[in-house]
Design an enzyme around this catalytic site. Structure first.
Site, PDB file in Angstrom:
ATOM      1  N   SER A 120       9.280  -2.305   4.764  1.00 56.38           N
ATOM      2  CA  SER A 120       8.433  -2.184   3.601  1.00 56.38           C
ATOM      3  C   SER A 120       8.732  -2.938   2.413  1.00 56.38           C
ATOM      4  O   SER A 120       8.948  -4.361   2.539  1.00 56.38           O
ATOM      5  CB  SER A 120       7.927  -1.018   3.238  1.00 56.38           C
ATOM      6  OG  SER A 120       7.049  -1.072   2.282  1.00 56.38           O
ATOM      7  N   HIS A 121       9.209  -2.417   1.421  1.00 54.01           N
ATOM      8  CA  HIS A 121       9.404  -3.095   0.252  1.00 54.01           C
ATOM      9  C   HIS A 121      10.904  -3.347   0.084  1.00 54.01           C
ATOM     10  O   HIS A 121      11.566  -3.990  -1.020  1.00 54.01           O
ATOM     11  CB  HIS A 121       9.181  -2.426  -1.099  1.00 54.01           C
ATOM     12  CG  HIS A 121       9.623  -1.006  -1.012  1.00 54.01           C
ATOM     13  ND1 HIS A 121       8.904  -0.027  -0.243  1.00 54.01           N
ATOM     14  CD2 HIS A 121      10.522  -0.551  -1.804  1.00 54.01           C
ATOM     15  CE1 HIS A 121       9.866   1.050  -0.191  1.00 54.01           C
ATOM     16  NE2 HIS A 121      10.598   0.804  -1.383  1.00 54.01           N
ATOM     17  N   ASP A 285       3.841  -6.395  -0.942  1.00 54.01           N
ATOM     18  CA  ASP A 285       5.226  -6.181  -0.689  1.00 54.01           C
ATOM     19  C   ASP A 285       5.522  -6.854   0.575  1.00 54.01           C
ATOM     20  O   ASP A 285       4.769  -7.503   0.936  1.00 54.01           O
ATOM     21  CB  ASP A 285       5.702  -4.823  -1.068  1.00 54.01           C
ATOM     22  CG  ASP A 285       5.170  -3.896   0.211  1.00 54.01           C
ATOM     23  OD1 ASP A 285       3.887  -4.234   0.379  1.00 54.01           O
ATOM     24  OD2 ASP A 285       5.516  -3.193   0.644  1.00 54.01           O
ATOM     25  N   ASP A 287       5.540  -5.962   3.484  1.00 52.46           N
ATOM     26  CA  ASP A 287       4.601  -5.470   4.855  1.00 52.46           C
ATOM     27  C   ASP A 287       3.193  -5.713   4.471  1.00 52.46           C
ATOM     28  O   ASP A 287       2.326  -5.108   5.202  1.00 52.46           O
ATOM     29  CB  ASP A 287       4.993  -4.441   5.649  1.00 52.46           C
ATOM     30  CG  ASP A 287       4.908  -2.984   4.754  1.00 52.46           C
ATOM     31  OD1 ASP A 287       4.946  -2.974   3.711  1.00 52.46           O
ATOM     32  OD2 ASP A 287       4.623  -2.015   5.398  1.00 52.46           O
ATOM     33  N   ASP A 289       1.711  -3.742   2.251  1.00 48.50           N
ATOM     34  CA  ASP A 289       0.862  -2.157   2.069  1.00 48.50           C
ATOM     35  C   ASP A 289       0.822  -1.967   0.251  1.00 48.50           C
ATOM     36  O   ASP A 289       0.034  -0.937   0.175  1.00 48.50           O
ATOM     37  CB  ASP A 289       1.136  -1.159   2.907  1.00 48.50           C
ATOM     38  CG  ASP A 289       2.686  -0.704   2.531  1.00 48.50           C
ATOM     39  OD1 ASP A 289       3.482  -1.339   1.925  1.00 48.50           O
ATOM     40  OD2 ASP A 289       3.232   0.224   3.386  1.00 48.50           O
ATOM     41  N   ARG A 290       1.841  -2.452  -0.369  1.00 46.89           N
ATOM     42  CA  ARG A 290       1.830  -2.433  -1.917  1.00 46.89           C
ATOM     43  C   ARG A 290       1.146  -3.443  -2.506  1.00 46.89           C
ATOM     44  O   ARG A 290       1.072  -4.287  -2.041  1.00 46.89           O
ATOM     45  CB  ARG A 290       3.129  -1.932  -2.348  1.00 46.89           C
ATOM     46  CG  ARG A 290       3.928  -0.521  -1.406  1.00 46.89           C
ATOM     47  CD  ARG A 290       5.255  -0.421  -2.030  1.00 46.89           C
ATOM     48  NE  ARG A 290       5.750   0.507  -1.065  1.00 46.89           N
ATOM     49  CZ  ARG A 290       6.640   1.732  -1.545  1.00 46.89           C
ATOM     50  NH1 ARG A 290       6.766   1.549  -2.960  1.00 46.89           N
ATOM     51  NH2 ARG A 290       7.062   2.395  -0.653  1.00 46.89           N
ATOM     52  N   LYS A 385      -1.864   2.517   3.172  1.00 52.25           N
ATOM     53  CA  LYS A 385      -1.996   1.898   1.890  1.00 52.25           C
ATOM     54  C   LYS A 385      -2.387   0.359   2.125  1.00 52.25           C
ATOM     55  O   LYS A 385      -1.820  -0.294   3.051  1.00 52.25           O
ATOM     56  CB  LYS A 385      -0.804   2.130   1.012  1.00 52.25           C
ATOM     57  CG  LYS A 385       0.668   1.767   1.502  1.00 52.25           C
ATOM     58  CD  LYS A 385       1.508   1.963   0.626  1.00 52.25           C
ATOM     59  CE  LYS A 385       2.313   3.417   0.749  1.00 52.25           C
ATOM     60  NZ  LYS A 385       3.016   3.664   1.646  1.00 52.25           N
TER      61      LYS A 385
END
Length: 562
Positions: A120-121, A285, A287, A289-290, A385
């Protein structure tokens, strides 16, 4: 040696690794840990073993955020999928696929589930982080009943069922077959784009983005959303190619930290705070999703963002034109969404951190829009998300608000939308302090100290100028499946609605991240535009004093403030 669906399968001996416990967002560790012999394979084999015979003959999705080791990991996963009886793996070209796009693909193609290779982030590269998680048939992160089984299998895994097939060229679209097993390489954007076409008014957005007096910048942070932004914002909606910043995915995110906040998206912040800033800025981010939303010299707090999207969804987003089924937020997220739900008469849910809790509500038809203060916003079009969804939602709100504004007129911007919202609902001043990579032992001692404070606290006790209403360790009983989640965050809730919350994050790969959340509400029109840090100053002081954070951790300043 055996044979499954015409494919030779080798029984590869292995031994368990300690600590392969799946968290709220999968398994995240340092990249070099994942690169150890059979480390990734052990976890994937344990997943397939936990799922049992039901995987046989099924189709599995696969993709990731493009970080270092992703392409090699994809080849390992494909061989294990074949060796454990899957009929097909559908993988994004070059092993790329944003997390929300993976959820969309699982849903549109009715796949058994999918594996997402991402941390992710978190930073990427050989000395940084890697991760993997399993999303189930509705596109949602695996529930605890599955992740608990995975962990149990990782403690005793002894054999890997590895298909004896060559690596597949993942750079070329199309199908490759080995016996009855098939690998299909697909455009990682297509399924997601088709899903978004069913959510938003693309002709309206194209018309709005064509205005010569409206400009935007989207910072992909050298992560996976670069190709998505180019395809959706530029090709589909007509924005200039120059609007996509750092749009080429890099295995190490060009040495950056792909977390869309005011600290790590510093270059975007400088653009939006310059005198020549465009009207709208956004970032996503690693991937995808944010999200972070910015106006001219204006930061849109994620807690406010989801509340404003929910308040405007029915009017501005065609997918929600019949109304929202309900809304939900994670417990640490501010109460701004609660006020919208109350005003609109919507069912409202407060859940633990973790998107799977929203997924249960969505599958039951009880939630349409949801969000987390950690820059995550989503809708029930998928079960993750969704950063680009949030960006398009905001562009839809701006397009609707400016429909009657002539070119050259005073455009309604992000800040004005926020101010109008606060005037109607009041403002929940909110901030989060992150203390990253603290000693786990020190962080644990601080949390134990706080539990002691909670055990002794009584309603009416004074904490500075604030009087206590409730202090507890948040627990949640899922209204859909009855499952219980405990120890989800230490809460101090005061009589005026202000809150202080402490959590240890489960999204890092090493050490402990302490998250401190502070919130205070006002309906005073004279205070609505006050700087959040200034407004929250007194309650932040209380939070640091009652936790003795500096004393326990030696940290006098947070790593990130949002």
């Amino acid at each position: 040696m055996g044979c499954v669906a015409g494919v030779i399968v080798k029984q590869v001996p292995t031994k368990p690794y300690d600590g392969q416990k799946t968290g709220t967002s999968g398994l995240r560790k340092k990249t070099k840990e994942f690169m150890q012999e059979n480390y990734l394979a052990n976890w994937v084999q344990s997943l397939f073993t936990a799922l049992g015979d039901e995987v046989k003959g099924q189709s599995l999705g696969l993709g990731g955020d493009g970080r270092y080791f992703g392409k090699e990991a994809a080849q390992i996963i494909i061989k294990l999928a074949a060796g454990n009886g899957f009929k097909r793996v559908i993988v994004g070209q070059n092993a790329l696929m944003a997390t929300p796009a993976a959820s969309a693909m699982i849903r549109r193609r009715k796949l058994y589930g999918g594996l997402i290779m991402s941390a992710s982030h978190n930073p990427g590269g050989p000395d940084a982080d890697f991760g993997i998680k399993f999303n189930y048939s509705s596109g949602e992160p695996a529930p605890e009943r599955i992740t608990d089984k995975i962990y149990g299998e990782t403690t005793k895994v002894a054999v890997l069922n590895m298909a004896d097939i060559p690596d597949v060229d993942l750079s070329k679209l199309g199908s490759t077959s080995f016996g009855e097993f098939e690998v299909v390489v697909v455009d990682p954007v297509e399924d997601y784009l088709e899903t978004l076409r069913g959510v938003f008014d693309f002709p309206l957005l194209r018309s709005f983005l064509a205005r010569p007096d409206f400009g935007l910048v989207f910072d992909s942070m050298h992560a996976v959303t670069g190709p998505y932004a180019k395809r959706i914002l530029v090709q589909e909606l007509g924005a200039p190619a120059s609007c996509v910043k750092d749009g080429e995915p890099q295995p190490d995110f060009a040495g950056g930290h792909p977390d869309p906040n005011l600290t790590y998206a510093e270059e975007l912040v400088k653009i939006m705070w310059s005198d020549e800033s465009p009207a709208f800025g956004a970032a996503s981010d690693g991937d995808g999703d944010r999200n972070m939303i910015l106006g001219r010299k204006f930061f849109m707090n994620p807690s406010d963002s989801v509340a404003i999207i929910a308040a405007n969804a029915q009017e501005c987003i065609p997918y929600f034109k019949s109304g929202l089924k309900g809304v939900a937020r994670s417990m640490p997220t501010s109460g701004a969404l609660d006020r919208v739900a109350s005003a609109l008469g919507l069912p409202f849910f407060e859940t633990p951190t973790g998107w799977k809790f929203f997924g249960n509500l969505m599958d039951a038809g009880k939630c349409s829009v949801c969000g987390e203060e950690s820059f995550g916003t989503g809708g029930d079009h998928i079960r993750e998300k969704d950063g680009i969804f949030a960006v398009l939602a905001w562009l839809s709100i701006l397009a609707a608000r400016n429909r009657e504004v002539p070119v050259g007129g005073a455009l309604v911007g992000v800040e004005q939308v926020a101010l109008e919202h606060w005037k109607k609902y009041g403002r929940n001043f909110f901030s989060r302090y992150d203390y990253e990579e603290c000693s786990s032992a020190d962080a644990g001692r601080m949390m134990d100290h706080l539990r002691g404070v909670i055990a002794a606290a009584q309603p009416g006790d004074a904490f500075g100028d604030f009087k206590l209403k409730l202090a507890d360790d948040f627990e949640y009983t899922d209204p859909i499946d009855g499952s219980k989640a405990s120890k989800q965050g230490l809460r101090f809730i005061f009589e005026d609605g202000s809150r202080i919350i402490f959590r240890l994050s489960g999204t890092g790969s090493s050490g402990a991240t302490i998250r401190l959340y502070i919130e205070q509400y006002t309906a005073d029109p004279a205070l609505l535009t006050k700087d959040a840090q200034e407004a929250l100053g007194p309650i932040i002081k209380v939070a640091l004093e009652l936790s003795k954070l500096a004393e326990f951790t030696g940290r006098t300043n947070p790593t990130v403030i949002t």
